[in-house]
Design a protein around this motif. Structure first.
Motif, mmCIF file in Angstrom:
data_model
loop_
_atom_site.group_PDB
_atom_site.id
_atom_site.type_symbol
_atom_site.label_atom_id
_atom_site.label_comp_id
_atom_site.label_asym_id
_atom_site.label_seq_id
_atom_site.Cartn_x
_atom_site.Cartn_y
_atom_site.Cartn_z
ATOM 1 N N MET A 1 0.853 -1.212 0.000
ATOM 2 C CA MET A 1 0.000 0.000 0.000
ATOM 3 C C MET A 1 0.880 1.250 0.000
ATOM 4 N N ASN A 2 0.533 2.204 -0.818
ATOM 5 C CA ASN A 2 1.257 3.477 -0.749
ATOM 6 C C ASN A 2 0.629 4.364 0.342
ATOM 7 N N ASP A 3 1.219 5.530 0.525
ATOM 8 C CA ASP A 3 0.825 6.414 1.617
ATOM 9 C C ASP A 3 -0.647 6.832 1.504
ATOM 10 N N ALA A 4 -1.089 7.168 0.296
ATOM 11 C CA ALA A 4 -2.469 7.614 0.089
ATOM 12 C C ALA A 4 -3.449 6.477 0.415
ATOM 13 N N ASP A 5 -3.103 5.249 -0.010
ATOM 14 C CA ASP A 5 -3.973 4.088 0.270
ATOM 15 C C ASP A 5 -4.047 3.799 1.769
ATOM 16 N N ARG A 6 -2.882 3.891 2.433
ATOM 17 C CA ARG A 6 -2.860 3.672 3.876
ATOM 18 C C ARG A 6 -3.744 4.690 4.584
ATOM 19 N N HIS A 7 -3.684 5.937 4.106
ATOM 20 C CA HIS A 7 -4.505 6.995 4.696
ATOM 21 C C HIS A 7 -5.988 6.663 4.522
ATOM 22 N N VAL A 8 -6.370 6.258 3.315
ATOM 23 C CA VAL A 8 -7.780 5.920 3.050
ATOM 24 C C VAL A 8 -8.227 4.774 3.957
ATOM 25 N N ALA A 9 -7.368 3.754 4.097
ATOM 26 C CA ALA A 9 -7.724 2.599 4.933
ATOM 27 C C ALA A 9 -7.910 3.016 6.395
ATOM 28 N N ALA A 10 -6.981 3.826 6.908
ATOM 29 C CA ALA A 10 -7.071 4.270 8.300
ATOM 30 C C ALA A 10 -8.316 5.121 8.509
ATOM 31 N N MET A 11 -8.613 5.971 7.544
ATOM 32 C CA MET A 11 -9.767 6.869 7.679
ATOM 33 C C MET A 11 -11.091 6.108 7.572
ATOM 34 N N LYS A 12 -11.124 5.078 6.697
ATOM 35 C CA LYS A 12 -12.337 4.249 6.589
ATOM 36 C C LYS A 12 -12.620 3.553 7.922
ATOM 37 N N LYS A 13 -11.547 3.087 8.553
ATOM 38 C CA LYS A 13 -11.692 2.424 9.850
ATOM 39 C C LYS A 13 -12.270 3.403 10.887
ATOM 40 N N LEU A 14 -11.673 4.603 10.938
ATOM 41 C CA LEU A 14 -12.162 5.634 11.864
ATOM 42 C C LEU A 14 -13.617 5.993 11.578
ATOM 43 N N GLN A 15 -13.919 6.124 10.277
ATOM 44 C CA GLN A 15 -15.283 6.488 9.874
ATOM 45 C C GLN A 15 -16.289 5.427 10.330
ATOM 46 N N ASN A 16 -15.885 4.163 10.160
ATOM 47 C CA ASN A 16 -16.770 3.076 10.591
ATOM 48 C C ASN A 16 -17.006 3.103 12.100
ATOM 49 N N GLU A 17 -15.919 3.376 12.849
ATOM 50 C CA GLU A 17 -16.067 3.461 14.301
ATOM 51 C C GLU A 17 -17.052 4.570 14.687
ATOM 52 N N HIS A 18 -16.893 5.719 14.004
ATOM 53 C CA HIS A 18 -17.796 6.837 14.299
ATOM 54 C C HIS A 18 -19.236 6.494 13.930
ATOM 55 N N ARG A 19 -19.400 5.874 12.763
ATOM 56 C CA ARG A 19 -20.761 5.518 12.315
ATOM 57 C C ARG A 19 -21.407 4.522 13.258
ATOM 58 N N GLU A 20 -20.616 3.535 13.686
ATOM 59 C CA GLU A 20 -21.171 2.514 14.570
ATOM 60 C C GLU A 20 -21.601 3.131 15.899
ATOM 61 N N ARG A 21 -20.708 4.001 16.433
ATOM 62 C CA ARG A 21 -21.038 4.632 17.711
ATOM 63 C C ARG A 21 -22.302 5.492 17.562
ATOM 64 N N ARG A 22 -22.364 6.218 16.405
ATOM 65 C CA ARG A 22 -23.502 7.113 16.188
ATOM 66 C C ARG A 22 -24.806 6.315 16.047
ATOM 67 N N SER A 23 -24.726 5.198 15.344
ATOM 68 C CA SER A 23 -25.963 4.434 15.091
ATOM 69 C C SER A 23 -26.525 3.842 16.384
ATOM 70 N N LYS A 24 -25.611 3.560 17.334
ATOM 71 C CA LYS A 24 -26.061 2.985 18.607
ATOM 72 C C LYS A 24 -26.480 4.052 19.609
ATOM 73 N N ALA A 25 -26.081 5.314 19.338
ATOM 74 C CA ALA A 25 -26.278 6.356 20.347
ATOM 75 C C ALA A 25 -27.752 6.712 20.462
ATOM 76 N N ARG A 26 -28.143 7.033 21.686
ATOM 77 C CA ARG A 26 -29.527 7.399 21.932
ATOM 78 C C ARG A 26 -29.570 8.810 22.518
ATOM 79 N N ASP A 27 -30.761 9.406 22.446
ATOM 80 C CA ASP A 27 -30.965 10.685 23.109
ATOM 81 C C ASP A 27 -31.212 10.422 24.584
ATOM 82 N N PRO A 28 -30.632 11.245 25.457
ATOM 83 C CA PRO A 28 -30.806 10.972 26.883
ATOM 84 C C PRO A 28 -32.221 11.305 27.362
ATOM 85 N N GLY A 29 -32.971 12.106 26.604
ATOM 86 C CA GLY A 29 -34.338 12.452 27.018
ATOM 87 C C GLY A 29 -34.388 13.431 28.176
#
Lengths: 200, 200
Positions: A1-29
């Protein structure tokens, strides 16, 4: 993997973590309880920054300052000019080391907290800032038990920020968020005077 | 000694320490460099709180946001309503994990920093906030060396706040103040959604 590909892979991982956390998050009410403590700069100023956020969304805000007394600050002058945007109450007579009057300071803190309780319960506010209330707790002007009772009785719409160093463990355990501002380096220590617009 | 006397004695000691520190303190004769870093809440919001202080004293302020992109925030809406009080520039295209484009993000960060350099040097501002610039440093969009050169070239009137987690050691060593916001407890971790008026 070149530098740009490594960056995309790392960012996709981060994005997935954020999406997963967001999808599970609830409003406290209900509003949240936030504690800003520690010996570093940023406890009160970040509360003022959150006020700015709240006002930007058209929310209603109140502030009770427990310690700073009549000292002229940039924040008070600023919010005063906004005419009614923030209900601002400074109840303290000044720093505890200047008053040197435990009975008087206790009485002032109790009056301030009575006022704060009314603001927490009435349902008029999205955000109530109890600035430097942790100092009032530190010197036993108030007890953590009565402060928690006041927070319990708050309107469900109302979030609260409690600032000041040495927040008691009992309050931190109760809060939804605790941020500790740690002093890594401070200009006071290098003999530099507190600066207008930065420190007050 | 009774409790009241002990309180007076402790407060006199504190007061003397404050007085002594104050009497020795000098004016820096130039704006300060402040770094807000760490994984906890309060880095950007305390910068916005310092903006409020500066505006309260009639000072002039500029903000460059390096990362947050087009996301609608309370702070941006608030300062936009103040009409010209704060020069606000959002240069990023959004979170790095959403763009996933290192070359594009680097280019955006470089353009943002060029803009910031102009603001630092021109002498129009008492305070310039470089919001989330530490993230741009973290991902090597910018180098600490060039950021320090930009800070060196600032007008003597201008203080600067640099925010974002993972501030590089080199920048912390350069700064007058470093505050680390530590996450002790955060509602995200309890599955609570980011809240309007509190988190953005």
């Amino acid at each position: 993997m070149n530098d740009a590909d490594r960056h995309v892979a790392a960012m996709k991982k981060l994005q997935n973590e954020h999406r997963e956390r967001r999808s599970k998050a609830r409003d406290p009410g209900r509003g949240l309880v936030l504690v800003h403590t520690g010996d570093g700069k940023g406890k009160s100023s970040s509360a003022f920054g959150v006020i700015v956020r709240a006002l930007g969304w058209g929310q209603r805000v109140a502030v009770v300052q427990f310690i700073k007394g009549k000292w002229q600050t940039g924040e008070r002058q600023f919010f005063a000019k906004l005419e009614g945007a923030v209900d601002w109450h400074t109840m303290g007579d000044g720093f505890t080391w200047d008053t040197q009057d435990k009975a008087g300071d206790t009485e002032a803190a109790r009056r301030a907290f009575e006022r704060a309780r009314g603001m927490l319960e009435c349902g008029d506010y999205d955000l109530v800032v109890l600035d430097e209330i942790n100092i009032a707790l530190r010197y036993d002007y108030l007890t953590a038990t009565e402060v928690k009772a006041g927070l319990d009785a708050r309107h469900e719409r109302t979030s609260v920020i409690l600032t000041g160093r040495d927040a008691p463990e009992e309050l931190c355990a109760y809060a939804d968020l605790v941020s500790e501002m740690r002093e890594i380096k401070h200009p006071y220590k290098a003999g530099i005077r507190a600066q207008r617009g930065i420190d007050f």
